[in-house]
Design a protein around this motif. Sequence first.
Motif, PDB file in Angstrom:
ATOM      1  N   ILE A  17      -2.154 -10.224  -1.249  1.00  0.00           N
ATOM      2  CA  ILE A  17      -2.821  -8.998  -1.207  1.00  0.00           C
ATOM      3  C   ILE A  17      -3.335  -8.162  -1.946  1.00  0.00           C
ATOM      4  N   GLU A  18      -4.329  -7.790  -2.100  1.00  0.00           N
ATOM      5  CA  GLU A  18      -4.810  -7.005  -3.069  1.00  0.00           C
ATOM      6  C   GLU A  18      -5.803  -5.852  -2.447  1.00  0.00           C
ATOM      7  N   LEU A  72      -2.647  -2.550  -5.481  1.00  0.00           N
ATOM      8  CA  LEU A  72      -1.944  -3.939  -5.056  1.00  0.00           C
ATOM      9  C   LEU A  72      -2.651  -5.190  -5.879  1.00  0.00           C
ATOM     10  N   ARG A  73      -1.865  -6.024  -6.485  1.00  0.00           N
ATOM     11  CA  ARG A  73      -2.587  -6.963  -7.266  1.00  0.00           C
ATOM     12  C   ARG A  73      -2.019  -8.362  -7.023  1.00  0.00           C
ATOM     13  N   HIS A 110       0.420   0.416   5.155  1.00  0.00           N
ATOM     14  CA  HIS A 110      -0.695   0.545   6.329  1.00  0.00           C
ATOM     15  C   HIS A 110      -1.722  -0.847   6.418  1.00  0.00           C
ATOM     16  N   ILE A 111      -1.481  -1.578   5.351  1.00  0.00           N
ATOM     17  CA  ILE A 111      -2.129  -2.902   5.368  1.00  0.00           C
ATOM     18  C   ILE A 111      -1.309  -3.831   6.239  1.00  0.00           C
ATOM     19  N   ALA A 126      -6.887  -4.889   3.719  1.00  0.00           N
ATOM     20  CA  ALA A 126      -7.091  -5.374   2.124  1.00  0.00           C
ATOM     21  C   ALA A 126      -8.108  -5.817   1.652  1.00  0.00           C
ATOM     22  N   ASP A 127      -8.472  -5.872   0.120  1.00  0.00           N
ATOM     23  CA  ASP A 127      -9.650  -6.512  -0.275  1.00  0.00           C
ATOM     24  C   ASP A 127      -9.644  -7.859  -0.166  1.00  0.00           C
ATOM     25  N   SER A 128      -8.520  -8.438  -0.535  1.00  0.00           N
ATOM     26  CA  SER A 128      -8.299  -9.916  -0.416  1.00  0.00           C
ATOM     27  C   SER A 128      -6.748 -10.222   0.076  1.00  0.00           C
TER      28      SER A 128
END
Length: 225
Positions: free
Chosen positions: A9-10, A24-25, A52-53, A60-62
């Motif tokens: 999760i990013e 988040l990385r 929340h994600i 998430a972005d990815s």
Amino acid sequence: EAVLDLQGIEKTYNRGRAGEVQVLRGIDLTIARGEVVALVAPSGAGKSTLLHIAGLLDTADSGRVAIGGVETGTLSDARRTELRRREVGFIYQFHHLLPEFTALENIVLPQLANGIRRKAAEARARDLLSRVGVAHRADHRPAALSGGEQQRVAFCRALANAPKLLLADEPTGNLDPETSDQVFAALMELVRDTGLSALIATHNLALAARMDRTVRLDAGRVAPL
Ligand code: ADP
Ligand code: ADP
């Protein structure tokens, strides 16, 4: 079987703009059935973002989010909302109860919205209230309850529709230390009784120590304590 499965999760806010913050990385986190996990991190580390994600309130972005074995990446917005309503319960620092309704009604209403009949919904609400020791407050509005009682009612509301996964963001963070301990104990008992899986963000290491496992958010990744 994993009730919550997060992989890679990013999340970056304001990407490419002023105020860009990579929160988040690459979060990998799996929560098994019945497992209660503490999420510990300093303020601003991304706990709310992660919750929340995980609870499908944000994207998430990815990365992948699966709840109860259902991959959520390809679901329509309507299906995501339906899955969230059915499988996820949220608790925040503040109770967010509806002020014009009684404690009982606050727990009944989400069940009615989910197609449960009133009689059954009221019976479940009363059972939940008695489990956390506030059955005698069923007919009071939130403003008439103490802070600890308000949070206990909020726990019942979060569990009203029997979710598989509970996500909590500093659930007793607003209470004085003694009340916090009692209310937290009531929450843990409720979670254990119902066999719920939970991810509970807290700054309180003594509370974290009562859970099955603690994960720490460090520079956008999950690390053991
Ligand atoms: P925590 O819950 O651990 O305090 P948050 O997830 O609320 O952390 O926030 C993590 C970081 O992301 C903070 O620096 C916060 O200011 C920033 N942030 C959170 N939400 C947003 C948003 N919607 N837009 C921009 N930045 C945000
Ligand atoms: P908490 O950490 O208790 O959730 P916050 O004050 O961090 O409370 O966040 C409240 C709301 O504001 C959240 O929805 C969060 O995503 C958003 N938020 C937090 N920081 C920022 C920010 N820097 N810019 C925009 N929105 C933010």
